[in-house]
Each structure stands twice: as structure tokens, then as C-alpha cells.
Write a protein that holds these residues in place. Structure first.
Motif, PDB file in Angstrom:
ATOM      1  N   GLU A 230      43.106  60.049  36.577  1.00  0.00           N
ATOM      2  CA  GLU A 230      41.763  59.475  36.637  1.00  0.00           C
ATOM      3  C   GLU A 230      41.774  58.050  36.087  1.00  0.00           C
ATOM      4  O   GLU A 230      41.111  57.166  36.617  1.00  0.00           O
ATOM      5  N   ARG A 231      42.529  57.858  35.018  1.00  0.00           N
ATOM      6  CA  ARG A 231      42.621  56.519  34.419  1.00  0.00           C
ATOM      7  C   ARG A 231      43.279  55.544  35.393  1.00  0.00           C
ATOM      8  O   ARG A 231      42.838  54.410  35.545  1.00  0.00           O
ATOM      9  N   VAL A 232      44.336  55.985  36.080  1.00  0.00           N
ATOM     10  CA  VAL A 232      44.989  55.143  37.084  1.00  0.00           C
ATOM     11  C   VAL A 232      43.978  54.758  38.160  1.00  0.00           C
ATOM     12  O   VAL A 232      43.873  53.589  38.537  1.00  0.00           O
ATOM     13  N   ALA A 233      43.227  55.727  38.650  1.00  0.00           N
ATOM     14  CA  ALA A 233      42.236  55.454  39.701  1.00  0.00           C
ATOM     15  C   ALA A 233      41.174  54.474  39.214  1.00  0.00           C
ATOM     16  O   ALA A 233      40.780  53.555  39.950  1.00  0.00           O
ATOM     17  N   ARG A 234      40.719  54.645  37.983  1.00  0.00           N
ATOM     18  CA  ARG A 234      39.700  53.738  37.441  1.00  0.00           C
ATOM     19  C   ARG A 234      40.249  52.320  37.283  1.00  0.00           C
ATOM     20  O   ARG A 234      39.620  51.353  37.709  1.00  0.00           O
ATOM     21  N   LEU A 235      41.443  52.208  36.710  1.00  0.00           N
ATOM     22  CA  LEU A 235      42.047  50.890  36.516  1.00  0.00           C
ATOM     23  C   LEU A 235      42.345  50.223  37.859  1.00  0.00           C
ATOM     24  O   LEU A 235      42.162  49.018  38.010  1.00  0.00           O
ATOM     25  N   ALA A 236      42.801  51.008  38.830  1.00  0.00           N
ATOM     26  CA  ALA A 236      43.151  50.464  40.149  1.00  0.00           C
ATOM     27  C   ALA A 236      41.938  49.919  40.883  1.00  0.00           C
ATOM     28  O   ALA A 236      42.071  49.034  41.726  1.00  0.00           O
ATOM     29  N   SER A 237      40.761  50.419  40.563  1.00  0.00           N
ATOM     30  CA  SER A 237      39.551  49.968  41.251  1.00  0.00           C
ATOM     31  C   SER A 237      38.862  48.807  40.559  1.00  0.00           C
ATOM     32  O   SER A 237      37.868  48.296  41.058  1.00  0.00           O
ATOM     33  N   GLU A 238      39.391  48.348  39.434  1.00  0.00           N
ATOM     34  CA  GLU A 238      38.742  47.285  38.660  1.00  0.00           C
ATOM     35  C   GLU A 238      39.003  45.878  39.180  1.00  0.00           C
ATOM     36  O   GLU A 238      38.339  44.945  38.767  1.00  0.00           O
ATOM     37  N   SER A 239      39.982  45.715  40.045  1.00  0.00           N
ATOM     38  CA  SER A 239      40.345  44.387  40.522  1.00  0.00           C
ATOM     39  C   SER A 239      40.849  44.501  41.959  1.00  0.00           C
ATOM     40  O   SER A 239      41.256  45.576  42.396  1.00  0.00           O
ATOM     41  N   ALA A 240      40.826  43.378  42.682  1.00  0.00           N
ATOM     42  CA  ALA A 240      41.276  43.387  44.075  1.00  0.00           C
ATOM     43  C   ALA A 240      42.749  43.789  44.188  1.00  0.00           C
ATOM     44  O   ALA A 240      43.128  44.530  45.087  1.00  0.00           O
ATOM     45  N   VAL A 241      43.574  43.307  43.272  1.00  0.00           N
ATOM     46  CA  VAL A 241      45.001  43.654  43.259  1.00  0.00           C
ATOM     47  C   VAL A 241      45.374  44.084  41.846  1.00  0.00           C
ATOM     48  O   VAL A 241      45.109  43.361  40.879  1.00  0.00           O
ATOM     49  N   VAL A 242      45.962  45.259  41.731  1.00  0.00           N
ATOM     50  CA  VAL A 242      46.373  45.800  40.433  1.00  0.00           C
ATOM     51  C   VAL A 242      47.842  46.179  40.522  1.00  0.00           C
ATOM     52  O   VAL A 242      48.256  46.840  41.474  1.00  0.00           O
ATOM     53  N   ILE A 243      48.595  45.737  39.521  1.00  0.00           N
ATOM     54  CA  ILE A 243      50.018  46.075  39.438  1.00  0.00           C
ATOM     55  C   ILE A 243      50.251  46.813  38.119  1.00  0.00           C
ATOM     56  O   ILE A 243      49.902  46.297  37.060  1.00  0.00           O
ATOM     57  N   PHE A 244      50.837  48.000  38.209  1.00  0.00           N
ATOM     58  CA  PHE A 244      51.297  48.708  37.021  1.00  0.00           C
ATOM     59  C   PHE A 244      52.759  48.333  36.856  1.00  0.00           C
ATOM     60  O   PHE A 244      53.551  48.471  37.781  1.00  0.00           O
ATOM     61  N   SER A 245      53.095  47.831  35.667  1.00  0.00           N
ATOM     62  CA  SER A 245      54.377  47.181  35.450  1.00  0.00           C
ATOM     63  C   SER A 245      54.959  47.576  34.100  1.00  0.00           C
ATOM     64  O   SER A 245      54.275  48.150  33.255  1.00  0.00           O
ATOM     65  N   VAL A 246      56.220  47.244  33.906  1.00  0.00           N
ATOM     66  CA  VAL A 246      56.885  47.292  32.605  1.00  0.00           C
ATOM     67  C   VAL A 246      57.477  45.905  32.403  1.00  0.00           C
ATOM     68  O   VAL A 246      58.126  45.367  33.303  1.00  0.00           O
ATOM     69  N   SER A 247      57.231  45.316  31.248  1.00  0.00           N
ATOM     70  CA  SER A 247      57.578  43.909  31.044  1.00  0.00           C
ATOM     71  C   SER A 247      59.065  43.602  31.180  1.00  0.00           C
ATOM     72  O   SER A 247      59.427  42.478  31.505  1.00  0.00           O
ATOM     73  N   SER A 248      59.940  44.577  30.984  1.00  0.00           N
ATOM     74  CA  SER A 248      61.384  44.322  31.086  1.00  0.00           C
ATOM     75  C   SER A 248      61.953  44.648  32.469  1.00  0.00           C
ATOM     76  O   SER A 248      63.156  44.518  32.681  1.00  0.00           O
ATOM     77  N   CYS A 249      61.106  45.036  33.423  1.00  0.00           N
ATOM     78  CA  CYS A 249      61.557  45.464  34.747  1.00  0.00           C
ATOM     79  C   CYS A 249      61.672  44.271  35.694  1.00  0.00           C
ATOM     80  O   CYS A 249      60.703  43.554  35.929  1.00  0.00           O
TER      81      CYS A 249
END
Length: 132
Positions: free
Chosen positions: A31-50
Motif C-alpha cells: 500500500e505504501r508503494v502504491a501511495r508513494l508511486a502516485s505522488e509524482s509523475a515519475v517515481v524511482i525506488f532506488s538504493v544509493s549504492s546501486c
């Protein structure tokens, strides 16, 4: 090679910086992923060292898109979100994961395939992330 932490990606918001209401902290990770994904036109889930996450961020910034980036390694509940993304994609590793217009595009392979076959720009325009 060392990267400077805040300067190149300093304009991206990190969820750990924002204070989350109690309801969000108890929310199911999907649910949190879905909410965060809808907050902006483009959303990237990332890890800073990747390195692939870095490539995804560079791809969008090079196109003139300013995605909302959630660095999961800087979020106290980032591991839960990463596991939720793995379940959503059915693959491992779970990052980077890109959402455009609140819809799952997928991992870097799907993003690059969309870019190469010419469907990425129309998706970005439809989501309001590009005005070409």
C-alpha cells in the motif's frame, strides 16, 4: 571511484527526511508503494549504492524529467519496501523500480526497452513529466 553524496542528486526527496504520520508508518508495504508511486509523475525506488539505479536516474534527468527518487537504503522501512517491490516484480534484485503516472513500468530492463522502442517518451508526456 567515489561519488559525492548530496550534491549530484540533492534535489531528490528521500522519505527518511520527511516525517510520516502514524497511519503511514503502520501501512502495508505494498500500500505504501502504491501511495508513494502516485505522488509524482515519475517515481524511482532506488538504493544509493546501486549502479543501475544511478543509470536510471541519469536517464530521466538527461531527458529533462525530475523524478521523485526514494532511496530505500536511507529509509528506516526501506527493506520492507524492497521486499514488497520484489513480490510486485517477481524478481530479485528489486531496484531500480520505475513508476510513471502511478503505473508500474518495471525494472531497468523494461525502462530501457521502452526507451529503445520509443514508448517511454509518450508515457512521460501522458503523465505530465515531459512537455516536448
Amino acid at each position: 571511484m567515489q561519488y559525492q553524496a548530496a550534491e549530484p542528486w540533492g534535489y531528490y526527496m528521500v522519505p527518511a527526511v520527511r516525517s510520516a504520520p502514524a497511519a503511514v508508518s503502520t501501512m502495508d508495504p505494498l500500500e505504501r508503494v502504491a501511495r508513494l508511486a502516485s505522488e509524482s509523475a515519475v517515481v524511482i525506488f532506488s538504493v544509493s549504492s546501486c549502479c543501475m539505479c544511478h543509470a536510471a536516474k541519469r536517464l530521466f534527468s538527461g531527458m529533462g524529467v525530475s523524478p521523485m527518487v526514494y532511496e530505500l537504503d536511507q529509509d528506516p522501512r526501506g527493506k520492507e519496501i524492497e521486499r514488497a517491490l520484489q513480490r510486485l516484480l517477481g524478481t530479485s534484485p528489486a531496484v531500480p523500480v520505475v513508476f510513471i503516472g502511478g503505473k508500474l513500468v518495471g525494472a531497468m530492463d523494461r525502462v530501457m526497452a521502452s526507451h529503445i522502442n520509443g514508448t517511454l517518451v509518450p508515457l512521460l508526456k501522458e503523465a505530465g513529466a515531459l512537455w516536448l
